[in-house]
Design a protein around this motif. Structure first.
Motif, short mmCIF file in Angstrom:
data_model
loop_
_atom_site.label_atom_id
_atom_site.label_comp_id
_atom_site.label_asym_id
_atom_site.label_seq_id
_atom_site.Cartn_x
_atom_site.Cartn_y
_atom_site.Cartn_z
N THR A 8 -35.14 -56.16 -12.07
CA THR A 8 -36.08 -57.19 -11.62
C THR A 8 -35.27 -58.32 -10.99
O THR A 8 -34.06 -58.41 -11.19
N ARG A 9 -35.98 -59.15 -10.26
CA ARG A 9 -35.26 -60.28 -9.66
C ARG A 9 -36.18 -61.48 -9.62
O ARG A 9 -37.41 -61.37 -9.59
N PHE A 10 -35.54 -62.65 -9.63
CA PHE A 10 -36.26 -63.88 -9.34
C PHE A 10 -35.62 -64.40 -8.08
O PHE A 10 -34.38 -64.47 -8.00
N ALA A 11 -36.45 -64.71 -7.08
CA ALA A 11 -35.89 -64.96 -5.75
C ALA A 11 -36.38 -66.30 -5.18
O ALA A 11 -37.10 -66.32 -4.19
N PRO A 12 -36.00 -67.39 -5.76
CA PRO A 12 -36.49 -68.68 -5.27
C PRO A 12 -35.80 -69.12 -4.00
O PRO A 12 -34.67 -68.73 -3.71
N SER A 13 -36.51 -69.94 -3.24
CA SER A 13 -35.89 -70.61 -2.10
C SER A 13 -35.42 -71.98 -2.60
O SER A 13 -36.15 -72.63 -3.34
N PRO A 14 -34.24 -72.40 -2.20
CA PRO A 14 -33.72 -73.67 -2.73
C PRO A 14 -34.32 -74.86 -1.98
O PRO A 14 -33.64 -75.58 -1.27
N ILE A 44 -30.86 -66.14 -4.34
CA ILE A 44 -31.21 -67.39 -3.67
C ILE A 44 -31.61 -67.10 -2.22
O ILE A 44 -30.81 -66.59 -1.44
N GLU A 45 -32.84 -67.40 -1.89
CA GLU A 45 -33.38 -67.07 -0.56
C GLU A 45 -33.30 -68.31 0.33
O GLU A 45 -34.24 -69.09 0.44
N ASP A 46 -32.13 -68.46 0.95
CA ASP A 46 -31.85 -69.70 1.68
C ASP A 46 -31.73 -69.46 3.18
O ASP A 46 -30.79 -69.92 3.81
N THR A 199 -35.93 -63.54 8.66
CA THR A 199 -37.09 -64.17 8.01
C THR A 199 -37.24 -63.60 6.61
O THR A 199 -36.78 -62.48 6.32
N TYR A 200 -37.96 -64.34 5.78
CA TYR A 200 -38.24 -63.88 4.41
C TYR A 200 -38.89 -62.49 4.43
O TYR A 200 -38.49 -61.59 3.69
N ASN A 201 -39.91 -62.34 5.32
CA ASN A 201 -40.68 -61.09 5.36
C ASN A 201 -39.79 -59.86 5.53
O ASN A 201 -40.15 -58.77 5.11
N CYS A 203 -35.94 -59.96 5.17
CA CYS A 203 -34.70 -59.83 4.38
C CYS A 203 -34.96 -59.64 2.89
O CYS A 203 -34.13 -59.05 2.20
N HIS A 204 -36.11 -60.08 2.40
CA HIS A 204 -36.32 -59.84 0.96
C HIS A 204 -36.49 -58.35 0.70
O HIS A 204 -36.11 -57.84 -0.36
N ILE A 205 -37.01 -57.65 1.72
CA ILE A 205 -37.19 -56.20 1.55
C ILE A 205 -35.83 -55.50 1.61
O ILE A 205 -35.52 -54.63 0.79
N VAL A 216 -41.29 -55.86 -8.50
CA VAL A 216 -41.32 -57.14 -7.77
C VAL A 216 -42.42 -58.00 -8.39
O VAL A 216 -43.60 -57.71 -8.25
N MET A 217 -42.00 -59.03 -9.13
CA MET A 217 -42.97 -59.92 -9.76
C MET A 217 -43.02 -61.21 -8.96
O MET A 217 -41.99 -61.84 -8.73
N ARG A 218 -44.22 -61.59 -8.55
CA ARG A 218 -44.36 -62.85 -7.80
C ARG A 218 -45.83 -63.24 -7.77
O ARG A 218 -46.69 -62.51 -8.26
N GLY A 219 -46.08 -64.40 -7.18
CA GLY A 219 -47.44 -64.96 -7.20
C GLY A 219 -48.38 -64.28 -6.23
O GLY A 219 -47.96 -63.51 -5.35
N GLU A 221 -49.92 -65.41 -3.77
CA GLU A 221 -49.85 -65.83 -2.36
C GLU A 221 -49.17 -64.76 -1.48
O GLU A 221 -49.22 -64.83 -0.26
N PHE A 222 -48.53 -63.78 -2.11
CA PHE A 222 -47.86 -62.74 -1.32
C PHE A 222 -48.75 -61.51 -1.08
O PHE A 222 -48.37 -60.61 -0.34
N ILE A 223 -49.93 -61.48 -1.69
CA ILE A 223 -50.81 -60.32 -1.49
C ILE A 223 -51.18 -60.14 0.00
O ILE A 223 -51.05 -59.03 0.53
N1 GLU Z 1 -38.39 -66.87 -1.73
C1 GLU Z 1 -39.73 -66.53 -2.08
C2 GLU Z 1 -40.37 -67.72 -2.74
O1 GLU Z 1 -39.64 -68.61 -3.16
C3 GLU Z 1 -39.69 -65.35 -3.03
C4 GLU Z 1 -40.90 -64.56 -3.13
C5 GLU Z 1 -40.61 -63.20 -3.76
O2 GLU Z 1 -40.41 -63.17 -4.97
O3 GLU Z 1 -40.55 -62.22 -3.04
O4 GLU Z 1 -41.55 -67.84 -2.84
#
Ligand code: GLU
Length: 520
Positions: A8-14, A44-46, A199-201, A203-205, A216-219, A221-223
């Motif tokens: 699993t990953r947590f992928a925040p943008s800073p 880190i998604e920067d 772009t996020y769309n 590189c996250h893949i 992939v766990m996330r909110g 808003e990505f649906i």
């Molecule tokens: N960088 C995205 C965000 O901060 C990550 C979303 C995801 O987990 O794919 O919302």
């Protein structure tokens, strides 16, 4: 079938501070990985350099160390197996350090005719957009796909994905079940920008594939973008058959709503930076406990869980679809429960609570050079040879009143601590107030004598009450306890005189009373 190792990953943008919603996502990803002896990655998604906030990555790392590892130093215990400070075989966990990888993937798509350079200027795209608005139709870039494509990608223009198949997308989400979206969800989105960043769309893949992410766990808003992601996965399957790319399991987490339950928790409802809870002296295990239950529960009545219990019990099947409601009072209750449990575990001479207590002491006390045993006024709590017992007297008094350690810094308690540590300036008028001055002096003298002859080894509040009961019966409560309390505290309002006596100790108490007797 061989089960894949859970990753699993947590992928925040800073881009700012870590709010509770972000940490809850990280917590679920962490719990799930731990439960399955898997791997948890902090990525880190920067790649959006305009939105980046300096120091945000450090802040994220500290927040996760605090909540997930319970590391109050915020520096030492990383909960992630791979993270910004700890690359994996797949390379760095910071996207801006992985540009070659994205370029390679993009080049593959370009070479296969699945990506093309965008020939339009910004003005032209704005004109297309306005055209759609006038026609009350959704703007879709693919409707303006150029007739001819450039045969080289010179990187001066954005690179767009050439969506291979336009149609309905059906997919499954581990929480939401079967989901579907019409063709309008698919479009030729930018994958590489003209500044060289992906772009996020896109590189996250690439990263989820390279890092072997299984869940992939996330909110939510990505649906709406998920059809685009799925389309990208299938294009990459075509151009990189050797990688046996599979879709990850999508796990959509419910939103955390404000107390009214009508809209997302916002700053106005009290959503705060997680590290503020650290500053205020909340326990990390209490925050993890409360956050875990914001959108999931294991069933049953139990509400208080340790981190190990959470790891043990956590499962995706009990993640709820509907929003969770943030309730600060409930969080306080959970925090107090954990504080009490910790205290009970270490009943006497405990080091844990003593440490927390010290940590929570207002700065003015801790920084005070007298915060050394020898420098306390003689007889006060710090100088008592029986420090542990004295400490307990003080600790217990405060413990009853607070729900998080930071409350100790509030003015009242600050004043009380000051009064215990510093000998107060006592106003003679306040001691006497509406009493008779001579009678007061006499009674205070009597109290002095009783205390003088008392046995300091057994100076409990109960013992002191009994000791003074003769004087109280003879003169009445007010005439005895008012001047005594004011002599000890110098204040119009304070804790009761027995607690004060207990806290400052015999010698210091006699000093304070003697000072008053000398002045009236
Ligand atoms: N960088 C995205 C965000 O901060 C990550 C979303 C995801 O987990 O794919 O919302």
């Amino acid at each position: 079938m061989i089960e894949k190792k859970v990753v699993t990953r947590f992928a925040p943008s800073p881009t700012g501070f870590m709010h509770v919603g972000g940490v809850r996502t990280a917590l679920y990803a962490y719990l799930y990985a731990k439960k399955h002896n898997g791997t948890f990655i902090l990525r880190i998604e920067d790649t959006d350099k305009e939105r980046e906030v300096s120091g945000a990555t450090e802040h994220i790392m500290k927040s996760l160390r605090f909540i997930l590892s319970g590391d109050e130093t915020l520096e030492k215990i990383d909960p992630w197996d791979f993270g910004p400070n700890n690359p994996g075989e797949f390379g760095s966990c910071i996207q801006s350090e992985r540009l070659d990888i994205y370029n390679n993937y993009a080049q593959k798509l370009f070479d296969a005719g699945l990506a093309y350079t965008d020939p339009y200027s910004n003005d032209e795209i704005t004109a297309f957009r306005e055209q759609s608005e006038r026609a009350k139709a959704p703007f879709l870039y693919r409707n303006h796909r150029p007739k001819e494509f450039s045969s080289v990608w010179d990187k001066t223009k954005p690179l767009r994905f050439k969506t291979p198949t336009i149609g309905r997308t059906d997919w499954s989400d581990a929480v939401r079940g079967k989901l579907t979206a019409g063709a309008e969800a698919l479009d030729d989105f930018i994958i590489m920008k003209s500044d060289g960043y992906p772009t996020y769309n896109f590189c996250h893949i690439v990263d989820d594939i390279e890092m072997g992410v299984t869940h992939v766990m996330r909110g939510e808003e990505f649906i709406p973008s998920t059809p685009k992601f799925i389309s990208m996965y299938s294009a990459l399957q075509t151009v990189l058959p050797e990688k046996s790319i599979e879709l990850p399991i999508f796990v959509t987490l419910p939103p955390i709503l404000g107390e009214t339950g009508t809209k997302k928790l916002s700053k106005r409802d009290g959503a705060k930076d997680v590290l503020e809870y650290h500053t205020e002296g909340y326990l990390p295990e209490a925050l993890a406990n409360y956050l875990a239950l914001q959108g999931w529960n294991p069933g049953g009545e139990q509400e208080i869980f340790t981190m190990n219990e959470l790891i043990d019990l956590f499962n995706i099947s009990r993640i709820q679809k509907s929003g969770a409601r943030w309730n600060e009072d409930k969080l306080l209750w959970v925090n107090k429960k954990h504080m009490t449990d910790k205290y009970k575990e270490h009943p006497k001479g405990e080091t844990l609570c003593k440490r927390d207590f010290y940590n929570a002491l207002p700065d003015f006390v801790v920084r005070d050079p007298r915060f050394k045993e020898q420098q306390y006024p003689a007889g006060s709590i710090g100088s008592s040879p029986d420090w542990t017992t004295s400490f307990h007297a003080l600790f217990e008094r405060y413990f009853e009143r607070i729900s998080f350690w930071g409350e100790l810094t509030q003015d009242l308690i600050k004043a009380e601590l000051e009064m215990i540590i510093d000998r107060p300036n006592v106003s003679k008028d306040l001691v006497v107030r509406d009493l008779d001055i001579n009678e007061t002096k006499l009674i205070l003298g009597e109290v002095y004598n009783l205390l003088y002859t008392s046995d300091e080894i057994v100076w409990s509040e109960k013992y002191l009450r009994e000791l003074l009961s003769i004087a109280i019966t003879t003169h009445g409560t007010k005439k005895v306890l008012w001047p005594l309390r004011v002599s000890l505290s110098g204040q119009e309002k304070s804790v009761d005189p027995f607690s004060l006596l207990r806290m400052i100790g015999k010698e210091e108490a006699l000093h304070r009373i003697q000072n008053v007797l000398d002045s009236i």
